[in-house]
Every structure is written in structure tokens, then in C-alpha cells.
Design a protein around this motif. Sequence first.
Motif, PDB file in Angstrom:
ATOM      1  N   HIS A   1       0.828  -1.219   0.000  1.00  0.00           N
ATOM      2  CA  HIS A   1       0.000   0.000   0.000  1.00  0.00           C
ATOM      3  C   HIS A   1       0.859   1.265   0.000  1.00  0.00           C
ATOM      4  CE1 HIS A   1      -4.037  -1.660   0.101  1.00  0.00           C
ATOM      5  NE2 HIS A   1      -3.493  -2.668   0.783  1.00  0.00           N
ATOM      6  N   CYS A   2       2.057   1.192   0.547  1.00  0.00           N
ATOM      7  CA  CYS A   2       2.970   2.345   0.543  1.00  0.00           C
ATOM      8  C   CYS A   2       3.478   2.669  -0.862  1.00  0.00           C
ATOM      9  CB  CYS A   2       4.149   2.101   1.484  1.00  0.00           C
ATOM     10  SG  CYS A   2       3.696   2.150   3.226  1.00  0.00           S
ATOM     11  N   LEU A   3       3.448   1.698  -1.753  1.00  0.00           N
ATOM     12  CA  LEU A   3       3.892   1.951  -3.124  1.00  0.00           C
ATOM     13  C   LEU A   3       3.041   3.009  -3.805  1.00  0.00           C
ATOM     14  CD1 LEU A   3       4.727  -1.641  -4.448  1.00  0.00           C
ATOM     15  CD2 LEU A   3       6.307   0.090  -3.570  1.00  0.00           C
ATOM     16  N   ILE A   4       1.804   3.135  -3.380  1.00  0.00           N
ATOM     17  CA  ILE A   4       0.924   4.154  -3.961  1.00  0.00           C
ATOM     18  C   ILE A   4       1.530   5.539  -3.758  1.00  0.00           C
ATOM     19  CG2 ILE A   4      -1.361   5.233  -3.823  1.00  0.00           C
ATOM     20  CD1 ILE A   4      -2.399   2.412  -2.913  1.00  0.00           C
ATOM     21  N   ASN A   5       2.052   5.795  -2.568  1.00  0.00           N
ATOM     22  CA  ASN A   5       2.661   7.099  -2.296  1.00  0.00           C
ATOM     23  C   ASN A   5       3.966   7.298  -3.056  1.00  0.00           C
ATOM     24  OD1 ASN A   5       0.612   7.815  -0.515  1.00  0.00           O
ATOM     25  ND2 ASN A   5       1.657   6.882   1.209  1.00  0.00           N
ATOM     26  N   LEU A   6       4.701   6.230  -3.311  1.00  0.00           N
ATOM     27  CA  LEU A   6       5.974   6.346  -4.024  1.00  0.00           C
ATOM     28  C   LEU A   6       5.804   6.570  -5.523  1.00  0.00           C
ATOM     29  CD1 LEU A   6       8.195   3.552  -2.445  1.00  0.00           C
ATOM     30  CD2 LEU A   6       8.465   6.017  -2.202  1.00  0.00           C
ATOM     31  N   PHE A   7       4.803   5.922  -6.125  1.00  0.00           N
ATOM     32  CA  PHE A   7       4.694   5.910  -7.577  1.00  0.00           C
ATOM     33  C   PHE A   7       3.474   6.630  -8.139  1.00  0.00           C
ATOM     34  CE2 PHE A   7       7.259   2.058  -6.744  1.00  0.00           C
ATOM     35  CZ  PHE A   7       8.363   2.360  -7.530  1.00  0.00           C
ATOM     36  N   SER A   8       2.653   7.237  -7.297  1.00  0.00           N
ATOM     37  CA  SER A   8       1.487   7.939  -7.830  1.00  0.00           C
ATOM     38  C   SER A   8       1.891   9.331  -8.319  1.00  0.00           C
ATOM     39  CB  SER A   8       0.385   8.013  -6.778  1.00  0.00           C
ATOM     40  OG  SER A   8       0.829   8.739  -5.661  1.00  0.00           O
ATOM     41  N   ASP A   9       0.933  10.106  -8.772  1.00  0.00           N
ATOM     42  CA  ASP A   9       1.201  11.388  -9.424  1.00  0.00           C
ATOM     43  C   ASP A   9       2.128  12.316  -8.643  1.00  0.00           C
ATOM     44  OD1 ASP A   9      -0.231  10.687 -11.641  1.00  0.00           O
ATOM     45  OD2 ASP A   9      -2.094  11.580 -10.921  1.00  0.00           O
ATOM     46  N   ASN A  10       1.984  12.397  -7.351  1.00  0.00           N
ATOM     47  CA  ASN A  10       2.848  13.272  -6.552  1.00  0.00           C
ATOM     48  C   ASN A  10       3.895  12.487  -5.776  1.00  0.00           C
ATOM     49  OD1 ASN A  10       1.549  15.697  -7.309  1.00  0.00           O
ATOM     50  ND2 ASN A  10      -0.119  15.228  -5.897  1.00  0.00           N
ATOM     51  N   GLY A  11       4.194  11.291  -6.230  1.00  0.00           N
ATOM     52  CA  GLY A  11       5.140  10.427  -5.540  1.00  0.00           C
ATOM     53  C   GLY A  11       6.580  10.792  -5.816  1.00  0.00           C
ATOM     54  N   ARG A  12       7.455  10.074  -5.200  1.00  0.00           N
ATOM     55  CA  ARG A  12       8.897  10.303  -5.319  1.00  0.00           C
ATOM     56  C   ARG A  12       9.443   9.849  -6.683  1.00  0.00           C
ATOM     57  NH1 ARG A  12      12.788   8.571  -0.518  1.00  0.00           N
ATOM     58  NH2 ARG A  12      14.088  10.374  -0.819  1.00  0.00           N
ATOM     59  N   TYR A  13       8.817   8.840  -7.276  1.00  0.00           N
ATOM     60  CA  TYR A  13       9.278   8.273  -8.534  1.00  0.00           C
ATOM     61  C   TYR A  13       8.235   8.507  -9.624  1.00  0.00           C
ATOM     62  CZ  TYR A  13      12.502   6.043  -5.361  1.00  0.00           C
ATOM     63  OH  TYR A  13      13.456   5.829  -4.396  1.00  0.00           O
ATOM     64  N   LEU A  14       8.645   8.317 -10.868  1.00  0.00           N
ATOM     65  CA  LEU A  14       7.703   8.465 -11.975  1.00  0.00           C
ATOM     66  C   LEU A  14       6.596   7.426 -11.857  1.00  0.00           C
ATOM     67  CD1 LEU A  14      10.053   9.101 -15.025  1.00  0.00           C
ATOM     68  CD2 LEU A  14       8.576  10.737 -13.864  1.00  0.00           C
ATOM     69  N   THR A  15       5.439   7.782 -12.319  1.00  0.00           N
ATOM     70  CA  THR A  15       4.293   6.891 -12.276  1.00  0.00           C
ATOM     71  C   THR A  15       4.379   5.890 -13.423  1.00  0.00           C
ATOM     72  OG1 THR A  15       2.942   8.649 -11.322  1.00  0.00           O
ATOM     73  CG2 THR A  15       1.768   6.814 -12.333  1.00  0.00           C
ATOM     74  N   PRO A  16       4.343   4.593 -13.112  1.00  0.00           N
ATOM     75  CA  PRO A  16       4.406   3.606 -14.195  1.00  0.00           C
ATOM     76  C   PRO A  16       3.156   3.651 -15.059  1.00  0.00           C
ATOM     77  CG  PRO A  16       4.056   2.527 -12.084  1.00  0.00           C
ATOM     78  CD  PRO A  16       4.253   3.976 -11.798  1.00  0.00           C
ATOM     79  N   LYS A  17       3.372   3.457 -16.346  1.00  0.00           N
ATOM     80  CA  LYS A  17       2.253   3.366 -17.295  1.00  0.00           C
ATOM     81  C   LYS A  17       1.837   1.916 -17.480  1.00  0.00           C
ATOM     82  CE  LYS A  17       2.626   7.733 -18.125  1.00  0.00           C
ATOM     83  NZ  LYS A  17       2.270   8.505 -16.986  1.00  0.00           N
ATOM     84  N   LYS A  18       2.756   1.012 -17.125  1.00  0.00           N
ATOM     85  CA  LYS A  18       2.463  -0.422 -17.211  1.00  0.00           C
ATOM     86  C   LYS A  18       3.183  -1.117 -16.061  1.00  0.00           C
ATOM     87  CE  LYS A  18       1.720  -4.047 -20.507  1.00  0.00           C
ATOM     88  NZ  LYS A  18       1.737  -4.410 -21.912  1.00  0.00           N
ATOM     89  N   ILE A  19       2.537  -2.135 -15.510  1.00  0.00           N
ATOM     90  CA  ILE A  19       3.107  -2.895 -14.398  1.00  0.00           C
ATOM     91  C   ILE A  19       3.105  -4.375 -14.762  1.00  0.00           C
ATOM     92  CG2 ILE A  19       2.871  -3.538 -11.972  1.00  0.00           C
ATOM     93  CD1 ILE A  19       1.396  -0.871 -11.527  1.00  0.00           C
ATOM     94  N   TYR A  20       4.279  -4.978 -14.638  1.00  0.00           N
ATOM     95  CA  TYR A  20       4.433  -6.419 -14.839  1.00  0.00           C
ATOM     96  C   TYR A  20       4.727  -7.057 -13.488  1.00  0.00           C
ATOM     97  CZ  TYR A  20       5.122  -5.580 -19.863  1.00  0.00           C
ATOM     98  OH  TYR A  20       4.978  -5.225 -21.184  1.00  0.00           O
ATOM     99  N   ALA A  21       4.181  -8.244 -13.259  1.00  0.00           N
ATOM    100  CA  ALA A  21       4.504  -9.008 -12.055  1.00  0.00           C
ATOM    101  C   ALA A  21       4.669 -10.474 -12.429  1.00  0.00           C
ATOM    102  CB  ALA A  21       3.408  -8.853 -10.999  1.00  0.00           C
ATOM    103  N   GLN A  22       5.580 -11.114 -11.722  1.00  0.00           N
ATOM    104  CA  GLN A  22       5.822 -12.539 -11.929  1.00  0.00           C
ATOM    105  C   GLN A  22       4.545 -13.308 -11.650  1.00  0.00           C
ATOM    106  OE1 GLN A  22       9.353 -14.024  -9.966  1.00  0.00           O
ATOM    107  NE2 GLN A  22       8.267 -15.893  -9.416  1.00  0.00           N
ATOM    108  N   SER A  23       4.159 -14.126 -12.588  1.00  0.00           N
ATOM    109  CA  SER A  23       2.950 -14.924 -12.445  1.00  0.00           C
ATOM    110  C   SER A  23       3.253 -16.205 -11.674  1.00  0.00           C
ATOM    111  CB  SER A  23       2.411 -15.275 -13.833  1.00  0.00           C
ATOM    112  OG  SER A  23       1.208 -16.007 -13.727  1.00  0.00           O
ATOM    113  N   PRO A  24       2.333 -16.647 -10.831  1.00  0.00           N
ATOM    114  CA  PRO A  24       2.538 -17.934 -10.153  1.00  0.00           C
ATOM    115  C   PRO A  24       2.629 -19.064 -11.177  1.00  0.00           C
ATOM    116  CG  PRO A  24       0.684 -16.744  -9.195  1.00  0.00           C
ATOM    117  CD  PRO A  24       1.084 -16.012 -10.440  1.00  0.00           C
ATOM    118  N   SER A  25       3.426 -20.058 -10.844  1.00  0.00           N
ATOM    119  CA  SER A  25       3.557 -21.232 -11.705  1.00  0.00           C
ATOM    120  C   SER A  25       3.605 -22.464 -10.818  1.00  0.00           C
ATOM    121  CB  SER A  25       4.831 -21.138 -12.552  1.00  0.00           C
ATOM    122  OG  SER A  25       5.978 -21.201 -11.730  1.00  0.00           O
ATOM    123  N   GLU A  26       3.644 -23.620 -11.433  1.00  0.00           N
ATOM    124  CA  GLU A  26       3.744 -24.857 -10.649  1.00  0.00           C
ATOM    125  C   GLU A  26       5.024 -24.857  -9.817  1.00  0.00           C
ATOM    126  OE1 GLU A  26       2.610 -29.311 -10.439  1.00  0.00           O
ATOM    127  OE2 GLU A  26       1.759 -27.916 -11.863  1.00  0.00           O
TER     128      GLU A  26
END
Length: 150
Positions: free
Chosen positions: A44-69
Motif C-alpha cells: 500500500h505504501c507503493l501508492i505514495n511512491l509511484f502515484s502522481d505526486n510520488g517520489r518516482y515516476l508513475t508507471p504506465k504499465k506494471i508487470y509481475a511474476q505470475s505464479p507457476s507450478e
Amino acid sequence: LRYFIILLLGIVAVNAKLIMIIRHGEKLSDKKTDLSPKGKTRAHCLINLFSDNGRYLTPKKIYAQSPSEKKQSTRPRDTVEPLAEALNINVDLSYTSGQIKKLTKDIKNDIEDVILISWSSDNIPDIAEKFGIENPPSWDKNDFDKIWMI
């Protein structure tokens, strides 16, 4: 010559990307696939880091590792879901831990210029290498605060 230099700078600017890589949030144990309470708080803290007024640029796309066997963990996804919801974008779960080459190739070809990747720590140096970083440092297994920017 001046026109040629301006043209080259334009090509570089058009093809420039910022790729930010984070590790998933904390876990209770290797036997649990989801985030610990501390990991959920971090997500939930990532919202403050990466949102419009955050410390870092706001991502336009987010990738996450998908679960696998082999790696059933949902932590990479769970870490970025609150941010994705806040930004009203979907998390791309098209890639498992064994598909780093395909992930990086597709990101290089993606039209988005600011991308966030949430992954397990053991594969992050491999991702960096595929983006052309020579000899990336290892990601310490107890470190949840780093953001690698490529």
C-alpha cells in the motif's frame, strides 16, 4: 549536420524507457504464497511512491511474476495490486519466473515508456542482464527497499 543531430536525439528520446524493478513484499515463510502483514503494508505504501505526486515516476504499465507450478507465490502480484488499482491499470501477469527472456524482449518492444516490474529477488539480476546491465549485483534476500532503475 545540425538536422542529423536533432534527428538522432529525437530517435533516442522516442525510444527511451525507464524500467523500475522491485522485489515483492515480505513473506511469512517460504511455505506461504502470499504477503505477510508487513508486506501488505509495504504494498500500500507503493501508492505514495509511484502515484502522481510520488517520489518516482508513475508507471504506465506494471508487470509481475505470475505464479507457476514451480513458484506458486502470489507475492509479486500482491505487492503491486494496490498501486495498479490506484492507477486504474491492470497488472500484466503473462510471465512466470522461467520466462525472463520473453519478458524483457516484450518490454523492449512495449510502447509504454515508464514500466514497473515486481519479481522474486533471485531472478532480478537476470532481468537486469537481459536489459544490458553487465554484472548486476545480487539482490539480498532480506532487502525489500531497493528500486533498480534501468
